[in-house]
Scaffold this motif. Structure first.
Motif, PDB file in Angstrom:
ATOM      1  N   UNK A  31     -10.781   1.823  -8.840  1.00 22.69           N
ATOM      2  CA  UNK A  31     -11.302   3.009  -8.132  1.00 22.69           C
ATOM      3  C   UNK A  31     -10.153   3.733  -7.463  1.00 22.69           C
ATOM      4  N   UNK A  32     -10.280   5.041  -7.353  1.00 27.97           N
ATOM      5  CA  UNK A  32      -9.241   5.865  -6.732  1.00 27.97           C
ATOM      6  C   UNK A  32      -9.851   6.740  -5.633  1.00 27.97           C
ATOM      7  N   UNK A  33     -10.241   6.134  -4.500  1.00 27.47           N
ATOM      8  CA  UNK A  33     -10.830   6.944  -3.425  1.00 27.47           C
ATOM      9  C   UNK A  33      -9.785   7.892  -2.833  1.00 27.47           C
ATOM     10  N   UNK A  34     -10.256   9.019  -2.262  1.00 25.94           N
ATOM     11  CA  UNK A  34      -9.323   9.975  -1.632  1.00 25.94           C
ATOM     12  C   UNK A  34      -9.517  10.056  -0.131  1.00 25.94           C
ATOM     13  N   UNK A  35     -10.420   9.275   0.429  1.00 24.71           N
ATOM     14  CA  UNK A  35     -10.638   9.341   1.880  1.00 24.71           C
ATOM     15  C   UNK A  35     -11.212   8.007   2.350  1.00 24.71           C
TER      16      UNK A  35
END
Ligand SMILES: Cc1cc2nc3c(=O)[nH]c(=O)nc-3n(C[C@H](O)[C@H](O)[C@H](O)COP(=O)(O)OP(=O)(O)OC[C@H]3O[C@@H](n4cnc5c(N)ncnc54)[C@H](O)[C@@H]3O)c2cc1C
Length: 533
Positions: free
Chosen positions: A93-97
């Motif tokens: 996964x690549x969350x941004x926040x």
């Protein structure tokens, strides 16, 4: 940034081994045989179907799962090169926040998923290894949490999202006239969150402090809730919770934000690294001990053993300069076989540097040090982030490289270096293989020093045997470290590879306390299970 899929660093960067160095290795270790690398497409074919349900933040393509299935430990390398990597995350996964990290935690709880925080992927101790588990495994890359959130110039504090990598963090700070000054050799790729989670130490930590001194507070988002630690300049309100987060190795939750102590880059200040030689290891150790007992504020200090010194010279590629040194130094009382190279770094205005160098000179004169000016220091500065690329070259020549490190009090430094080198040198006797070892001290303190030892040995034609050689070597040196009263790690952490020795260091009660802390923030054992404890 591009990265080698089965080795270190930028694929366009190659480091060569000079002929003299290659001949030395052949003489000491025997001829290395390069092995055919396991092909990437074979791995991609082998990656099983993901067990994860669909989620907008999660990628399940085999390429991404392969590149997030390992770090940079020697077993990781052997796994990649010999096709012995068997477990892959079910998704990345690549969350941004921080909110997206929280949403992934909620998803993981509902779906009973294991989570592995992933910073820059530069762990050298198996921190990112996918565990064998009935539950699906989701590796969460924090690389999109890469912003500077706040800069408080008056308080000398900067708050960052924790996925930011070294060069980006320094670029932000330096554009405002500040620095964190944290430079592990993995600087190009490693992240702030990874530094905190592994208690990292950098090349200039002697002046700027280890990450544990720089980390002032932050936020951890965990299955058991959110932990927010404010950046008090000092506090007597019970145990310091920052030290729970430091070295937590992904077991407690995700560090999403960190507030760091920064340094202004004052105008007119410069950095300079000077070289010198001691006539013996004992003199060198004593010289550093005295300098650090006096708390002279150096930028860096590095003392190489006689063997490391001689290897550095052989591998430098500057044959004429080396020949000159080998004629000149004995005339100044430094025998070629015993001389130990030392680098000392300074930061400050011209005036401050002169004062500091004078004081250092007075102390080191007692130990018969021979100063040599800036050339060796400049060369070290030029190559300091390139040296790890030698691992790629050496592997292709048939040699594996392992590095081990500890810290011990001054009264045990020399005996510990000897014990570590002896243990490693003899560790492959049952395979009939020699091991080349050499050491340096690069983080001295008033009470003792780190020790950093490198070992080289031949790769076997069978990956299983290479791994078995590594296991023998690692066990022997770790036992020697513990028996000598050293910590199992000064800077790399615990992960999987140091886990068998953590209880010897912390004791049963100590490990129970750490396990209890994990169970508060991670009651279901979802966070990076099997690492550290
Ligand atoms: C060539 C080379 C040179 C190195 N030189 C040094 C050196 O000089 N000094 C030094 O200290 N180390 C060094 N290391 C080791 C390594 O770079 C450090 O351990 C580094 O701190 C790891 O950072 P990372 O971002 O790559 O973390 P990763 O490798 O991605 O992760 C390491 C651990 O931290 C956890 N983690 C990462 N980010 C977070 C987060 N945001 N929240 C919670 N947990 C997290 C992971 O789950 C894992 O357990 C070196 C490694 C290599 C390959």
């Amino acid at each position: 940034m591009q990265r080698r899929w089965n080795g270190w660093g930028d694929p366009s960067v190659e480091m060569e081994i000079p002929e003299q160095g290659a001949a030395y290795l052949k003489e000491v270790l025997g001829e290395g045989r390069s092995q055919v690398d396991y092909p990437r497409w074979e791995f991609l074919k082998r990656i099983p179907k993901s067990r994860l349900p669909e989620h907008p933040l999660i990628t399940t393509d085999p390429e991404t799962r392969l590149s997030h299935s390992h770090g940079q430990s020697l077993p990781d390398w052997i796994g990649l090169r010999a096709g012995m990597l068997y477990r892959f995350p079910d998704g990345v996964a690549f969350p941004s926040s921080a909110e997206e990290v929280q949403s992934l935690l909620d998803f993981a709880e509902k779906q009973k998923i294991i989570l592995i925080p992933y910073g820059g992927g530069t762990s050298v101790l198996g921190h990112l290894t996918v565990p064998e588990d009935r539950r699906p495994v989701l590796t969460v890359s924090l690389k999109r949490l890469n912003r500077m959130i706040n800069l408080d110039e008056r308080s000398l504090l900067a708050t960052f999202e924790a996925g930011i990598i070294g060069p980006d963090l320094e670029a932000h700070l330096q554009s405002h006239g500040f620095t964190l000054g944290h430079y592990p050799q993995s600087f190009e790729y490693s992240s702030l969150g990874g530094w905190i989670a592994t208690r990292s130490s950098g090349q200039y930590s002697t002046l700027y402090g280890r990450i544990d001194e720089q980390f002032q507070g932050g936020t951890v988002v965990a299955p058991g809730g959110k932990l927010v630690i404010p950046p008090f300049p000092a506090s007597a309100a019970g145990p310091d919770l920052r030290h729970l987060i430091l070295g937590s190795e992904g077991r407690l939750g995700f560090i999403t934000e960190a507030t760091m102590k920064i340094q202004p880059l004052a105008r007119g200040e410069e950095e300079a690294v000077f070289g010198l030689f001691f006539p013996s290891w004992e003199r060198g150790v004593e010289g550093l001990r005295k300098l650090f007992a006096r708390r002279i504020p150096l930028l860096m200090a590095r003392l190489s053993s006689a063997r490391e010194t001689s290897i550095n010279l052989d591998f430098s590629g500057h044959e004429r300069t080396v020949a000159f040194l080998r004629r000149y130094l004995p005339l100044r009382g430094v025998p070629n076989e015993e001389g130990c190279m030392c680098l000392l770094g300074f930061r400050g205005t011209d005036r401050l540097m002169k004062t500091l160098r004078k004081e250092v000179g007075t102390v080191l004169k007692e130990e018969k040090a021979v100063p040599l000016g800036k050339a060796m220091g400049e060369s070290w500065k030029k190559y300091r982030f390139l040296m790890p690329y030698l691992r790629n070259t050496l592997w292709s020549m048939g040699y594996a490289v392992e590095t081990v490190e500890t810290a011990v009090i001054w009264s045990r430094v020399t005996e510990t270096v000897e014990a570590m080198e002896r243990a490693m040198a003899n560790s492959l006797a049952s395979f009939g293989e020699p091991v080349l070892t050499f050491s340096h001290l690069s983080s001295p303190y008033p009470t003792g020093s780190n020790i950093y030892t490198t070992a080289l040995f031949k790769i076997a034609s069978d990956g299983e045997e290479t791994l078995e050689r590594w296991r023998h070597l690692k066990k022997a040196v770790s036992e020697a470290i513990v028996a000598s009263g050293g910590t199992i790690s000064h800077q790399h952490g615990v992960g999987l590879d140091h886990k068998p020795w953590i209880e010897a260091e912390k004791g049963e009660k100590g490990t129970n306390i750490m396990a209890a802390a994990c169970s508060v923030l991670d009651p279901d054992g979802r966070m990076n299970p099997g690492k550290l404890l």
